[in-house]
Design a protein around this motif. Structure first.
Motif, PDB file in Angstrom:
ATOM      1  N   HIS A  71       0.813  -1.217   0.000  1.00  0.00           N
ATOM      2  CA  HIS A  71       0.000   0.000   0.000  1.00  0.00           C
ATOM      3  C   HIS A  71       0.847   1.268   0.000  1.00  0.00           C
ATOM      4  O   HIS A  71       0.426   2.298  -0.538  1.00  0.00           O
ATOM      5  N   ARG A  72       2.042   1.232   0.566  1.00  0.00           N
ATOM      6  CA  ARG A  72       2.876   2.447   0.572  1.00  0.00           C
ATOM      7  C   ARG A  72       3.324   2.783  -0.851  1.00  0.00           C
ATOM      8  O   ARG A  72       3.326   3.956  -1.256  1.00  0.00           O
ATOM      9  N   GLN A  73       3.732   1.792  -1.605  1.00  0.00           N
ATOM     10  CA  GLN A  73       4.111   2.026  -2.999  1.00  0.00           C
ATOM     11  C   GLN A  73       2.915   2.534  -3.804  1.00  0.00           C
ATOM     12  O   GLN A  73       3.025   3.484  -4.588  1.00  0.00           O
ATOM     13  N   LEU A  74       1.765   1.889  -3.616  1.00  0.00           N
ATOM     14  CA  LEU A  74       0.558   2.304  -4.337  1.00  0.00           C
ATOM     15  C   LEU A  74       0.128   3.710  -3.939  1.00  0.00           C
ATOM     16  O   LEU A  74      -0.302   4.507  -4.772  1.00  0.00           O
ATOM     17  N   LEU A 106      -7.699   3.152  -6.816  1.00  0.00           N
ATOM     18  CA  LEU A 106      -7.245   2.195  -7.822  1.00  0.00           C
ATOM     19  C   LEU A 106      -8.409   1.714  -8.685  1.00  0.00           C
ATOM     20  O   LEU A 106      -8.273   1.555  -9.906  1.00  0.00           O
ATOM     21  N   TYR A 107      -9.556   1.479  -8.061  1.00  0.00           N
ATOM     22  CA  TYR A 107     -10.721   1.035  -8.822  1.00  0.00           C
ATOM     23  C   TYR A 107     -11.167   2.116  -9.802  1.00  0.00           C
ATOM     24  O   TYR A 107     -11.557   1.814 -10.948  1.00  0.00           O
ATOM     25  N   GLU A 108     -11.118   3.375  -9.384  1.00  0.00           N
ATOM     26  CA  GLU A 108     -11.449   4.468 -10.301  1.00  0.00           C
ATOM     27  C   GLU A 108     -10.557   4.460 -11.532  1.00  0.00           C
ATOM     28  O   GLU A 108     -11.008   4.720 -12.654  1.00  0.00           O
ATOM     29  N   LEU A 109      -9.285   4.156 -11.330  1.00  0.00           N
ATOM     30  CA  LEU A 109      -8.321   4.216 -12.426  1.00  0.00           C
ATOM     31  C   LEU A 109      -8.344   2.982 -13.313  1.00  0.00           C
ATOM     32  O   LEU A 109      -8.195   3.076 -14.537  1.00  0.00           O
ATOM     33  N   SER A 118      -5.254  -6.633  -9.684  1.00  0.00           N
ATOM     34  CA  SER A 118      -3.967  -7.155 -10.176  1.00  0.00           C
ATOM     35  C   SER A 118      -2.801  -6.341  -9.648  1.00  0.00           C
ATOM     36  O   SER A 118      -1.646  -6.786  -9.712  1.00  0.00           O
ATOM     37  N   ARG A 119      -3.056  -5.151  -9.128  1.00  0.00           N
ATOM     38  CA  ARG A 119      -2.000  -4.298  -8.598  1.00  0.00           C
ATOM     39  C   ARG A 119      -1.798  -4.481  -7.092  1.00  0.00           C
ATOM     40  O   ARG A 119      -0.908  -3.870  -6.508  1.00  0.00           O
ATOM     41  N   LEU A 120      -2.620  -5.340  -6.486  1.00  0.00           N
ATOM     42  CA  LEU A 120      -2.562  -5.524  -5.036  1.00  0.00           C
ATOM     43  C   LEU A 120      -1.659  -6.684  -4.658  1.00  0.00           C
ATOM     44  O   LEU A 120      -1.792  -7.795  -5.197  1.00  0.00           O
ATOM     45  N   TYR A 123      -4.122  12.150  -6.069  1.00  0.00           N
ATOM     46  CA  TYR A 123      -4.948  11.676  -4.955  1.00  0.00           C
ATOM     47  C   TYR A 123      -4.323  12.110  -3.627  1.00  0.00           C
ATOM     48  O   TYR A 123      -3.089  12.142  -3.484  1.00  0.00           O
ATOM     49  N   ARG A 124      -5.173  12.395  -2.671  1.00  0.00           N
ATOM     50  CA  ARG A 124      -4.708  12.812  -1.348  1.00  0.00           C
ATOM     51  C   ARG A 124      -5.272  11.880  -0.283  1.00  0.00           C
ATOM     52  O   ARG A 124      -6.424  11.432  -0.372  1.00  0.00           O
ATOM     53  N   PHE A 125      -4.451  11.604   0.726  1.00  0.00           N
ATOM     54  CA  PHE A 125      -4.838  10.681   1.780  1.00  0.00           C
ATOM     55  C   PHE A 125      -4.650  11.343   3.138  1.00  0.00           C
ATOM     56  O   PHE A 125      -3.629  11.990   3.380  1.00  0.00           O
ATOM     57  N   ASP A 126      -5.623  11.129   4.016  1.00  0.00           N
ATOM     58  CA  ASP A 126      -5.540  11.712   5.356  1.00  0.00           C
ATOM     59  C   ASP A 126      -4.853  10.794   6.355  1.00  0.00           C
ATOM     60  O   ASP A 126      -4.193  11.252   7.280  1.00  0.00           O
TER      61      ASP A 126
END
Length: 608
Positions: A76-79, A102-105, A112-114, A88-91
């Motif tokens: 998740h850190r790489q993603l 990821l689903y939006e993109l 497959s990216r997980l 994208y911004r994360f709190d």
């Protein structure tokens, strides 16, 4: 790590029903219980907070998208960095934060990216509202589901007993499930013990919209390594495996809660213990054994590994006198019957892990299934007889078909014949068909068949449900996509080099664990039921009382005179086959009793 559940379409279950579903899975998510609903749908979760403890609240929402998930995303850190570069911004710092972006993109291909383990439920209200369910490539996390009687709704949950709290749950037992259980030591998916309830297979996606469910399954493609000598060798495979495992272990020890490791004393767990100790100073290790002198006791091997690696070692000792009570406790947490004797040990071990204050435990599961660590794989690969597949399937069963001929009542035998015959025979024939298809070599076909058909339901369900029963997350390094893809790329002669099974694992472990561990004969991690089911032992009395008593629930299916004869044989001359069959029947009867279920009576032929 969480437990998830939900409903989409048809009637919307009232809050009391949804609360009952959540309560049935409370141990798997005691830290927070949340629920969100919309027009005809609801998604809920019980959270076991592991990553982003203060911020990782579910469900995750982005406009018309909402999802809940059970599992961990180790990359998740790489993603997160990739998504941040795209605006994208994360709190917070929760691994689940990356799922909806990821689903939006990438749409459904986002999984497959997980890198990790997951069961994800997602409602997409853009265009035609749809529910989507996703499972990881190995099937480490379960999702059970069914369609409502009118076909307009779908209900799902991480655990079967929680799913049964929905009022329209189809609780009819499948009569064939008894044979499927005894023929496979567990009820293999995608079917379940209930006729109309299914489980989502590994690497699958389900889309449900407008009363129509479509399931697709995406295989994990093999790796394409650049081998230094032009082709794979044991040494080169071991180097690459070690590099991959160190990377995966580095991700897995990254948690906001304490992490420990399970150390059975075998090669695989010893290797993962050593890697964990390299990454976490004074990491805690746990081993389980039984008071007294019993066969297959590995505690001294585990202690040797702990000393070598410098772990803070916890030796858990069980008293066999307490096994009847322990059997009744752990069976309540099995979603379906599972004959593995070490389920008892697994349950008690994770209970000790929880009591010691740990929420995450690393295990060595999966190496045998990926790299051909069991003798049955090699023996079957080298068996040229026309009936090799029937012989092999017998090793996967609690009892072979000859024994089942004597065990089943005439009525049940007639029922099985009308339905196409024994599960074991049909499964063996399917395996033979796959070998003949020539897509992979024989050994690799055996391994892939095990990984797809048996392993998720016999091993992984047990590990998941019995660990989560104590609010502990089991992390499995060997089942990460990078390791599985490497295993799928290796030819048979690299996996089994001469007489050395899972040769790359043994070679990779040499630099980390004592030579005595690498070179000692393989020993199964199991409960020594042959020795424990004999006069004077608590399990012996429990089996006699339950299987031969008037309350046996499978009397229409199982001949009481045959059970009595097997019990007499075990009394006079304890043997592995008799003990395993008695244990298997004990688990079946205990499981049915715990849920107040009885298989439907059969009308063909007399029951004895």
């Amino acid at each position: 790590m969480c437990r998830v559940y939900g409903s989409f379409g048809g009637y919307l279950a009232d809050p009391g029903v949804l609360g009952a579903v959540a309560a049935a899975m409370y141990p798997g998510g005691p830290d927070e219980q949340t629920l969100r609903g919309g027009g005809g749908w609801a998604l809920g979760t019980n959270r076991l907070a592991i990553q982003g403890v203060d911020s990782g609240h579910q469900p995750f929402v982005r406009g018309p998208l909402c999802c809940v998930f059970n599992g961990e995303i180790y990359n998740h850190r790489q993603l997160r960095a990739e998504l941040a570069a795209r605006g994208y911004r994360f709190d917070g710092d929760c691994d689940g934060d990356v799922l909806l972006p990821l689903y939006e993109l990438y749409g459904d291909a986002f999984t497959s990216r997980l890198q990790g383990m997951f069961a994800i439920a997602l409602v997409d209200e853009r265009a035609e509202p749809a529910l989507k369910l996703f499972t990881d490539h190995a099937g480490m996390k379960s999702l059970y589901y069914y369609l409502s009687p009118d076909g307009r709704g779908l209900r799902f949950a991480s655990e079967l007993r929680a799913l049964s709290r929905f009022p329209d749950f189809p609780d009819e037992l499948d009569p064939l499930a008894v044979d499927r259980y005894l023929g496979g030591k567990a009820v293999w998916g995608p079917g379940t013990v209930h006729t109309r309830v299914r489980t989502l297979e590994p690497g699958s996606a389900l889309r449900f919209a407008d009363g129509r469910a479509v399931v697709t399954r995406t295989p994990l493609e093999p790796a394409e390594p650049d081998w230094p000598d032009g082709g794979p060798t044991v040494g080169a495979a071991a180097e690459l495996l070690d590099e991959l495992l160190r990377t995966e272990m580095g991700r897995m020890v990254d948690a906001d809660v304490p992490v420990c490791v399970i150390t059975s004393g075998g090669l695989d767990s010893s290797y993962t213990t050593a890697l964990a100790a390299h990454l976490v100073p004074d990491v805690a290790s746990f081993n389980i054994a039984y008071r007294g002198d019993w066969p297959a006791d590995e505690r001294h091997h585990a202690a040797e590994v702990a000393r070598h690696c410098g772990t803070a070692h916890h030796q858990v000792l069980l008293d066999p006198a307490g096994f009847p009570e322990l059997v009744e406790r752990f069976v309540r947490h099995l979603d379906q019957p599972n004959n593995a004797p070490h389920s008892l040990s697994t349950f008690a071990l994770f209970e000790a892990v929880h009591q010691a204050g740990f929420k995450v435990a690393l295990t060595g599961d999966g190496a045998d299934e990926l790299f051909a660590g069991y003798a049955r794989f090699v023996k079957a690969d080298r068996d040229d007889a026309a009936t090799w597949h029937r012989t092999y399937q017998g090793t996967m069963a609690a009892a072979d078909t000859a024994a089942l001929d004597r065990l089943y009542t005439p009525g049940y035998l007639a029922h099985l014949k009308a339905a196409g015959g024994y599960f074991g025979d049909r499964s063996g024939d399917e395996l033979d068909r796959r070998v003949r298809s020539g897509e992979h070599g024989k050994l690799e076909t055996l391994l892939r068949y095990d990984q797809d058909e048996r392993f998720p339901y016999y091993i992984l369900r047990r590990v998941d449900h019995l660990s989560m029963a104590h609010s502990v997350e089991a992390r499995i390094p060997f089942l990460q996509p990078s390791v599985m893809r490497l295993a799928h790329a290796l030819p048979a002669h690299v996996k089994v080099a001469g007489d050395t099974v899972k040769a790359p694992v043994a070679e990779a472990a040499r630099r980390w664990v004592p030579r005595s561990i690498v070179e000692r004969p393989k020993q199964p991690f199991t409960l020594p039921v042959t020795a424990m089911i004999r006069p004077g032992e608590a399990l012996y009395d429990m089996i006699g009382d339950l299987l031969l008593g008037p309350g046996a629930r499978c009397r229409d299916y199982i001949r009481q005179d045959t059970v009595r004869e097997v019990f007499r044989t075990q009394t006079e001359s304890p043997a592995a086959h008799a003990a395993e069959l008695l244990w298997s029947l004990l688990i079946l009867e205990t499981w049915l009793s715990a849920r107040s279920l009885t298989p439907a009576p059969l009308t063909e032929g007399p029951a004895r």
